[in-house]
Design an enzyme around this catalytic site. Structure first.
Site, PDB file in Angstrom:
ATOM      1  N   ASP A 218       2.629   5.771  -0.114  1.00 19.15           N
ATOM      2  CA  ASP A 218       1.912   6.834  -0.809  1.00 19.15           C
ATOM      3  C   ASP A 218       1.267   6.298  -2.088  1.00 19.15           C
ATOM      4  O   ASP A 218       1.875   5.513  -2.828  1.00 19.15           O
ATOM      5  CB  ASP A 218       2.905   7.945  -1.158  1.00 19.15           C
ATOM      6  CG  ASP A 218       2.247   9.159  -1.768  1.00 19.15           C
ATOM      7  OD1 ASP A 218       1.440   9.792  -1.077  1.00 19.15           O
ATOM      8  OD2 ASP A 218       2.557   9.471  -2.935  1.00 19.15           O
ATOM      9  N   GLU A 289      -1.850   4.147   1.891  1.00 22.23           N
ATOM     10  CA  GLU A 289      -2.686   5.275   1.530  1.00 22.23           C
ATOM     11  C   GLU A 289      -3.401   4.873   0.245  1.00 22.23           C
ATOM     12  O   GLU A 289      -2.837   4.942  -0.841  1.00 22.23           O
ATOM     13  CB  GLU A 289      -1.870   6.545   1.285  1.00 22.23           C
ATOM     14  CG  GLU A 289      -2.778   7.747   1.028  1.00 22.23           C
ATOM     15  CD  GLU A 289      -2.260   8.706  -0.048  1.00 22.23           C
ATOM     16  OE1 GLU A 289      -2.734   9.860  -0.073  1.00 22.23           O
ATOM     17  OE2 GLU A 289      -1.423   8.315  -0.868  1.00 22.23           O
TER      18      GLU A 289
END
Length: 577
Positions: A218, A289
């Site tokens: 993330d 990401e």
């Protein structure tokens, strides 16, 4: 670069890591709280996932990626982690996770879990210790605490804004400020601190030792901040940013990099993580990401000694537009080839408005930050037709593809969600200016005629659904998209995706290469390419386009072809006669 390649030009996606499973994997994203509820409390959980594994194996995916299920106060739906080594009771237990993992592996699938290294929850033991410790203490050194500006330190240390809206700084009782690029309850870690680096490697090993096959990282581009934390007044560089149609590479190259994203120091972290994963058998993987542009900068994250994949958000943002899609595919494959990595392809995820809804908006290239009842509503039928064609096109591309839960159903955004049930912090931090991401996170419909569309069910799949209402309400229209209304039904989106995954695997399309076909005409809305023995044609224009000679193996809709013409908003796979 130009919007298209000359007919006949070859773009290879062969890599030195060709044996690895993730090179061409189709990976299905599970948003745990919204996939399946196994205990009837209205919240999806790990036992619910385990019970639905036969459904995923039958669909034909290669791996599942689970959004966070860790202990968390859920200020940002689990992306605020309080304990990286345990399962939140809302989702089950570590024993439930181990059982799920074993059953996934028994079916020949893989498991990727989310890792959130940029920030913790404010309820993490580290942050609670930091708040209760004095300025300059080792406990505060794990986070980004700074003195304020102004005569008495009453102003934030700089002008950075949170991705969710408002200031990226919050002041504590002793006058210092801490950085949070997202919600106030998500304090950023200090990645210049060796203790932080050691702790996150320990977390990696904890889950690798349990047998996970990889991690989705993330905010992979956000860990390291520029020295001195300088002010920055440029445009936002996260979800929702869209290139203007006339943007050029030269203009993009001059766009300054935010001092809190895509700093050179992040790459040393991932080189270290690469070495950790290499100690484990089975081709473990990392996927970034990273909302980074241009593509050359994104693909730095997947150099041979760093991560294995990076999400291709440029492809997602291209929308339903032949020129933009052509440019994205071309550049993605070229940049991937330069570093020996596979390209990835994705149309939707838990942070974006679902592609079937976006493609039904007046501008099918837009990427709004949510759609609410007050906003212009999409043409659902048009969006679904285009969404089917986009899936057929994406799954023919060489590399790895990601499906967000519900993509295989053609599920749309819940665009009429009442504001009083919204939970996304971005909705509240922007005072509703951003509708937020709740609309794409609504629980899946499993049974058309059941309460909650069968989301909560403690019994077998043929028994009546039981339990509480789903944590977010589903719109009545979800009945037509329900799993039991589509599985085994010719012409359904589910059947289309299942058939396409079968053909993709049989023809090894993910390990192939792309050549633009003679019929490739993005100027009139036609995307056409050859991968192996398959010619793929998508008509994104306004007029029918003549198909070359061949046998239609797959069509995005039963009425996609009329005579020898492909109608607008449709796609086909052709084989030679």
């Amino acid at each position: 670069m130009t919007a298209s390649k000359p007919s006949g030009s070859l773009i290879s996606d062969q890599t030195a890591r060709s044996a690895a499973w993730w090179k061409d994997a189709v990976i299905y994203q599970i948003y745990p709280r919204s996939f399946a509820d196994g205990n009837g409390d209205g919240m999806g959980d790990l036992p619910g996932i385990t019970r639905k594994l036969p459904y995923l194996a039958d669909l034909g995916v290669d791996a599942v990626w689970l959004s966070p299920f860790y202990v968390s106060p859920q200020a940002d739906a689990g992306y605020d982690v309080a304990d990286y080594r345990d399962v939140d009771p809302r989702f089950g237990t570590l024993a439930d996770f181990d059982l799920m993992l074993a059953e996934v592996h028994e079916r020949g699938l893989r498991v990727i879990v989310d890792l959130v290294p940029n920030h913790t929850s404010d309820e993490h033991e580290w942050f609670k210790a930091a708040i209760s410790s004095p300025k300059g203490s080792p406990e505060r050194g794990r986070y980004m605490f700074r003195e304020g500006r102004g005569e008495n330190g009453e102003l934030p240390p700089n002008n950075w804004q949170s991705v969710f809206g408002g200031s990226a700084w919050t002041r504590v009782e002793d006058g210092q400020w801490y950085l949070h690029l997202f919600d106030t309850r998500q304090p950023d870690l200090n990645w210049e601190n060796p203790e932080v680096r050691e702790e996150m490697i320990s977390v990696l090993r904890f889950w690798l030792d349990r047998g996970v096959d990889g991690f989705r990282i993330d905010v992979a581009h956000g860990l390291v901040k520029a020295e001195g934390l300088p002010d920055w007044s440029g445009r936002e560089s996260m979800v929702g940013e869209v290139k203007t149609p006339d943007a050029t590479e030269e203009a993009e190259a001059t766009e300054p990099t935010p001092p809190y994203f895509d700093q050179p120091g992040v790459h040393a972290i991932y080189r270290e993580w690469n070495r950790v994963l290499a100690e484990y058998p089975g081709d473990r993987m990392l996927v970034a990401e990273a909302w980074v542009e241009p593509a050359e900068r994104l693909f730095r994250y997947v150099r041979p000694d760093e991560m294995q994949q990076a999400f291709n958000f440029d492809f997602l943002r291209a929308g339903w537009d032949a020129r933009r899609l052509t440019a994205s595919i071309t550049e993605s494959l070229e940049q991937a080839g330069r570093v020996g990595a596979p390209s990835t392809w994705v149309l939707s995820n838990h942070d974006t408005v679902r592609h079937t809804t976006r493609f039904g908006l007046p501008d099918p290239t837009t990427l709004p930050k949510g759609v609410g009842a007050q906003d212009e509503q999409p043409d659902d039928a048009l969006g679904l037709r285009r969404g089917r064609a986009a899936l057929l096109t994406m799954l023919a591309l060489p590399g790895s593809a990601y499906l967000y839960q519900g993509d295989e159903l053609g599920l749309p955004e819940h665009t009429l969600l009442d504001d009083d049930v919204r939970q996304d912090p971005s909705f509240f931090r922007t005072n509703g200016a951003e509708r937020g991401r709740d609309g794409c996170r609504v629980p899946l419909p499993w049974k058309a005629q059941a309460p909650g569309f069968g989301f909560s069910n403690q019994n077998d799949d043929d028994a009546p659904s039981t339990g509480a209402d789903p944590w977010l309400p589903q719109p009545p229209a979800f009945a037509q998209y329900a799993v039991d209304a589509q599985v085994g039904q010719p012409g359904s989106v589910h059947s289309l995706v299942k058939d396409t995954l079968r053909e993709r695997a049989a023809r090894r399309a993910g390990r192939g290469s792309l050549e633009w076909a003679p019929t490739h005409r993005p100027d009139v809305g036609v995307v056409a390419f050859v991968n192996g023995d398959v010619t793929v044609i998508a008509n994104m224009g306004r007029q029918p386009t003549e198909l070359p000679a061949g046998v239609v193996v797959l069509a995005s809709a039963p009425d996609a072809v009329q005579g020898t013409s492909l109608l607008p908003d449709n796609a086909v796979w052709l084989l030679p006669r």
